[in-house]
Design a protein around this motif. Structure first.
Motif, PDB file in Angstrom:
ATOM      1  N   MET A 110      -2.612 -41.986 -60.367  1.00 18.75           N
ATOM      2  CA  MET A 110      -3.091 -42.364 -61.692  1.00 18.75           C
ATOM      3  C   MET A 110      -2.155 -43.407 -62.306  1.00 18.75           C
ATOM      4  SD  MET A 110      -3.804 -39.905 -65.001  1.00 18.75           S
ATOM      5  CE  MET A 110      -4.986 -38.923 -64.071  1.00 18.75           C
ATOM      6  N   VAL A 111      -2.746 -44.457 -62.857  1.00 23.33           N
ATOM      7  CA  VAL A 111      -1.966 -45.531 -63.451  1.00 23.33           C
ATOM      8  C   VAL A 111      -1.424 -45.082 -64.805  1.00 23.33           C
ATOM      9  CG1 VAL A 111      -2.040 -47.892 -64.310  1.00 23.33           C
ATOM     10  CG2 VAL A 111      -3.358 -47.268 -62.275  1.00 23.33           C
ATOM     11  N   THR A 112      -0.149 -45.379 -65.074  1.00 27.00           N
ATOM     12  CA  THR A 112       0.454 -45.017 -66.350  1.00 27.00           C
ATOM     13  C   THR A 112      -0.176 -45.826 -67.474  1.00 27.00           C
ATOM     14  OG1 THR A 112       2.552 -44.516 -65.259  1.00 27.00           O
ATOM     15  CG2 THR A 112       2.601 -44.849 -67.646  1.00 27.00           C
ATOM     16  N   PRO A 113      -0.737 -45.161 -68.489  1.00 25.50           N
ATOM     17  CA  PRO A 113      -1.329 -45.918 -69.607  1.00 25.50           C
ATOM     18  C   PRO A 113      -0.258 -46.647 -70.402  1.00 25.50           C
ATOM     19  CG  PRO A 113      -1.389 -43.548 -70.041  1.00 25.50           C
ATOM     20  CD  PRO A 113      -0.915 -43.711 -68.634  1.00 25.50           C
ATOM     21  N   GLU A 114      -0.629 -47.801 -70.947  1.00 24.27           N
ATOM     22  CA  GLU A 114       0.308 -48.664 -71.658  1.00 24.27           C
ATOM     23  C   GLU A 114       0.179 -48.460 -73.166  1.00 24.27           C
ATOM     24  OE1 GLU A 114       0.483 -52.475 -68.643  1.00 24.27           O
ATOM     25  OE2 GLU A 114      -1.195 -52.330 -70.053  1.00 24.27           O
ATOM     26  N   LEU A 115       1.330 -48.385 -73.833  1.00 19.69           N
ATOM     27  CA  LEU A 115       1.358 -48.199 -75.284  1.00 19.69           C
ATOM     28  C   LEU A 115       1.855 -49.476 -75.951  1.00 19.69           C
ATOM     29  CD1 LEU A 115       1.089 -46.425 -77.781  1.00 19.69           C
ATOM     30  CD2 LEU A 115       3.426 -45.614 -77.370  1.00 19.69           C
ATOM     31  N   PHE A 116       0.960 -50.124 -76.693  1.00 20.61           N
ATOM     32  CA  PHE A 116       1.305 -51.347 -77.419  1.00 20.61           C
ATOM     33  C   PHE A 116       1.252 -51.087 -78.925  1.00 20.61           C
ATOM     34  CE2 PHE A 116       0.679 -53.268 -73.373  1.00 20.61           C
ATOM     35  CZ  PHE A 116       1.367 -54.483 -73.416  1.00 20.61           C
ATOM     36  N   VAL A 117       2.024 -51.885 -79.640  1.00 17.64           N
ATOM     37  CA  VAL A 117       2.121 -51.785 -81.089  1.00 17.64           C
ATOM     38  C   VAL A 117       1.415 -52.973 -81.731  1.00 17.64           C
ATOM     39  CG1 VAL A 117       3.695 -51.649 -83.050  1.00 17.64           C
ATOM     40  CG2 VAL A 117       4.366 -50.651 -80.843  1.00 17.64           C
ATOM     41  N   ALA A 118       0.431 -52.696 -82.568  1.00 17.30           N
ATOM     42  CA  ALA A 118      -0.159 -53.750 -83.398  1.00 17.30           C
ATOM     43  C   ALA A 118       0.806 -53.976 -84.557  1.00 17.30           C
ATOM     44  CB  ALA A 118      -1.541 -53.326 -83.901  1.00 17.30           C
TER      45      ALA A 118
ATOM     46  N   ARG B 187     -18.767 -50.540 -66.308  1.00 18.09           N
ATOM     47  CA  ARG B 187     -19.433 -51.791 -65.937  1.00 18.09           C
ATOM     48  C   ARG B 187     -18.454 -52.858 -65.469  1.00 18.09           C
ATOM     49  NH1 ARG B 187     -24.292 -54.322 -69.595  1.00 18.09           N
ATOM     50  NH2 ARG B 187     -24.658 -56.252 -68.419  1.00 18.09           N
ATOM     51  N   PHE B 188     -17.224 -52.846 -66.026  1.00 20.09           N
ATOM     52  CA  PHE B 188     -16.226 -53.857 -65.684  1.00 20.09           C
ATOM     53  C   PHE B 188     -14.930 -53.162 -65.249  1.00 20.09           C
ATOM     54  CE2 PHE B 188     -18.916 -55.595 -69.100  1.00 20.09           C
ATOM     55  CZ  PHE B 188     -19.453 -56.709 -68.458  1.00 20.09           C
ATOM     56  N   PRO B 189     -14.917 -52.573 -64.063  1.00 19.60           N
ATOM     57  CA  PRO B 189     -13.736 -51.814 -63.634  1.00 19.60           C
ATOM     58  C   PRO B 189     -12.477 -52.665 -63.528  1.00 19.60           C
ATOM     59  CG  PRO B 189     -15.282 -52.118 -61.819  1.00 19.60           C
ATOM     60  CD  PRO B 189     -15.987 -52.542 -63.054  1.00 19.60           C
ATOM     61  N   GLU B 190     -12.621 -53.974 -63.379  1.00 21.84           N
ATOM     62  CA  GLU B 190     -11.462 -54.854 -63.263  1.00 21.84           C
ATOM     63  C   GLU B 190     -10.893 -55.233 -64.634  1.00 21.84           C
ATOM     64  OE1 GLU B 190     -15.101 -57.610 -63.121  1.00 21.84           O
ATOM     65  OE2 GLU B 190     -14.605 -55.485 -62.986  1.00 21.84           O
ATOM     66  N   LEU B 191     -11.616 -54.925 -65.702  1.00 19.62           N
ATOM     67  CA  LEU B 191     -11.208 -55.285 -67.060  1.00 19.62           C
ATOM     68  C   LEU B 191     -10.272 -54.214 -67.621  1.00 19.62           C
ATOM     69  CD1 LEU B 191     -11.883 -57.377 -69.389  1.00 19.62           C
ATOM     70  CD2 LEU B 191     -13.530 -55.664 -70.195  1.00 19.62           C
ATOM     71  N   ARG B 192      -9.117 -54.644 -68.135  1.00 20.04           N
ATOM     72  CA  ARG B 192      -8.187 -53.705 -68.759  1.00 20.04           C
ATOM     73  C   ARG B 192      -8.640 -53.488 -70.206  1.00 20.04           C
ATOM     74  NH1 ARG B 192      -3.949 -52.751 -65.632  1.00 20.04           N
ATOM     75  NH2 ARG B 192      -2.755 -51.836 -67.353  1.00 20.04           N
ATOM     76  N   VAL B 193      -9.140 -52.314 -70.481  1.00 24.96           N
ATOM     77  CA  VAL B 193      -9.662 -51.995 -71.806  1.00 24.96           C
ATOM     78  C   VAL B 193      -8.605 -51.198 -72.571  1.00 24.96           C
ATOM     79  CG1 VAL B 193     -11.475 -50.855 -73.124  1.00 24.96           C
ATOM     80  CG2 VAL B 193     -12.036 -51.998 -70.959  1.00 24.96           C
ATOM     81  N   TYR B 194      -8.209 -51.723 -73.723  1.00 23.63           N
ATOM     82  CA  TYR B 194      -7.233 -51.056 -74.588  1.00 23.63           C
ATOM     83  C   TYR B 194      -7.966 -50.528 -75.816  1.00 23.63           C
ATOM     84  CZ  TYR B 194      -3.722 -53.512 -71.806  1.00 23.63           C
ATOM     85  OH  TYR B 194      -2.943 -53.983 -70.774  1.00 23.63           O
TER      86      TYR B 194
ATOM     87  N   ASP C 245     -11.895 -41.789 -70.086  1.00 23.28           N
ATOM     88  CA  ASP C 245     -12.972 -42.692 -69.683  1.00 23.28           C
ATOM     89  C   ASP C 245     -12.477 -43.939 -68.954  1.00 23.28           C
ATOM     90  OD1 ASP C 245     -15.012 -41.095 -70.678  1.00 23.28           O
ATOM     91  OD2 ASP C 245     -14.918 -41.987 -72.678  1.00 23.28           O
ATOM     92  N   GLY C 246     -11.163 -44.030 -68.743  1.00 18.50           N
ATOM     93  CA  GLY C 246     -10.644 -45.114 -67.926  1.00 18.50           C
ATOM     94  C   GLY C 246      -9.943 -46.229 -68.655  1.00 18.50           C
ATOM     95  N   ALA C 247      -9.622 -46.059 -69.928  1.00 21.63           N
ATOM     96  CA  ALA C 247      -8.894 -47.097 -70.657  1.00 21.63           C
ATOM     97  C   ALA C 247      -7.514 -47.313 -70.051  1.00 21.63           C
ATOM     98  CB  ALA C 247      -8.756 -46.710 -72.132  1.00 21.63           C
ATOM     99  N   ALA C 248      -7.037 -48.560 -70.149  1.00 19.36           N
ATOM    100  CA  ALA C 248      -5.719 -48.900 -69.601  1.00 19.36           C
ATOM    101  C   ALA C 248      -4.592 -48.461 -70.513  1.00 19.36           C
ATOM    102  CB  ALA C 248      -5.631 -50.406 -69.364  1.00 19.36           C
ATOM    103  N   GLY C 249      -4.914 -48.136 -71.754  1.00 16.17           N
ATOM    104  CA  GLY C 249      -3.906 -47.770 -72.741  1.00 16.17           C
ATOM    105  C   GLY C 249      -4.441 -48.068 -74.120  1.00 16.17           C
TER     106      GLY C 249
END
Length: 295
Positions: free
Chosen positions: A1-9, A182-189, A202-206
């Protein structure tokens, strides 16, 4: 499992509601965030009041962030109503080392056709260095311009190597789940803190969150539970409760009121038309947050 990424707005601190940017605050905030273990920052987005900043002010913020980023990754908020401004800002950010650009749709004209929005993004891509990477910004509650699957597909057809990801701040978990299928190659945050646990399932990158300015550990707890297979319901409930506590005040002003107490940062204003919390409001919010985050 890929480690989800935590970004700060990340917030933009002003010396007063009509004043200038406090760049010293930005540097101190970056160091605090890095010490808290976040993966990166997104300056000049919605929480960063990007649309209240001039092009020159955004460039100055990018300079400060890039010079003091340390180990943090940087997704620069560059979307503007005018295509020429978006091109200028995006080129500037990428050429100075930003990992990607978060690009809001042009938001003034409503009911845009997919052809018009796709043309805007394609023109931007054509004007950028070949190695540039874009994160599309789906935030229809604010922009009223959705990023549709047809626009994503069109960009993959014309500029596949430039489409890095999408930030989904639409608040619709079904839409995010559709995108990841639909877009498995797209990194969805995901941009909604209350939807983090579901988005990860559901597969979000972070995620890219306003709350990460002040509560990175609470956000990371949800991600860690997902990664380890543990029950993250309590962690998600805490994050959702914090998000609800801030909602009546608006994210930038509320976040800035809390940063002074939690991260030992000086007082920072938001810029008009946003209004800072009163002393009584700040105290009430602080009391509520303490109750939510108490062990």
């Amino acid at each position: 499992m890929v480690t989800p990424e935590l970004f700060v707005a990340s917030v933009t601190p002003f010396t007063s509601p009509s004043g200038v940017i406090d760049h010293t605050f930005i540097i101190r905030h970056l160091r605090w965030l890095e010490a808290q273990g976040v993966d990166g920052v997104v300056p000049c987005g919605t929480t960063g009041e990007g649309q209240s900043l001039s092009v020159a002010e955004r460039m100055a913020i990018f300079d400060t962030v890039m010079q003091h980023r340390g180990q943090l990754r940087v997704f620069a908020g560059t979307g503007c109503a005018a295509l020429s401004d978006t091109i200028m800002l995006t080129r500037y950010a990428i050429e100075r080392g930003a990992d990607a650009a978060l690009v809001l749709p042009p938001f003034y004209f409503k009911n845009l056709s997919d052809a018009g929005l796709l043309g805007y993004y394609r023109a931007l891509c054509d004007a950028l260095p070949s190695g540039a990477r874009l994160i599309l910004y789906h935030i229809p509650p604010m922009s009223q311009i959705p990023i549709t699957p047809a626009v994503i597909e069109g960009l993959y057809q014309s500029h596949p190597h430039m489409v890095y990801g999408l930030k989904d701040s639409g608040g619709d978990p079904a839409y995010l789940a559709m995108l990841t299928r639909r877009f498995p190659e797209l990194r969805v945050y995901v941009g909604s803190a209350a939807l983090l646990a579901q988005a990860l399932r559901d597969g979000a990158a972070g995620g890219i969150f306003a709350l990460s300015n002040v509560f990175p550990r609470e956000m990371r707890a949800v991600m860690t539970a997902h990664l380890t297979g543990n029950d993250g319901e309590n962690a998600q409930q805490r994050v959702t409760a914090i998000s609800q506590a801030l909602k009546p005040y608006g994210n930038p002003p509320a976040i800035k009121a809390l940063l002074a107490r939690i991260a030992d940062l000086p007082h920072a204003s938001s810029r008009f038309p946003l209004v800072d919390l009163t002393a009584d409001e700040a105290e009430a919010l602080w009391t509520t947050v303490q109750q939510i985050t108490a062990p």
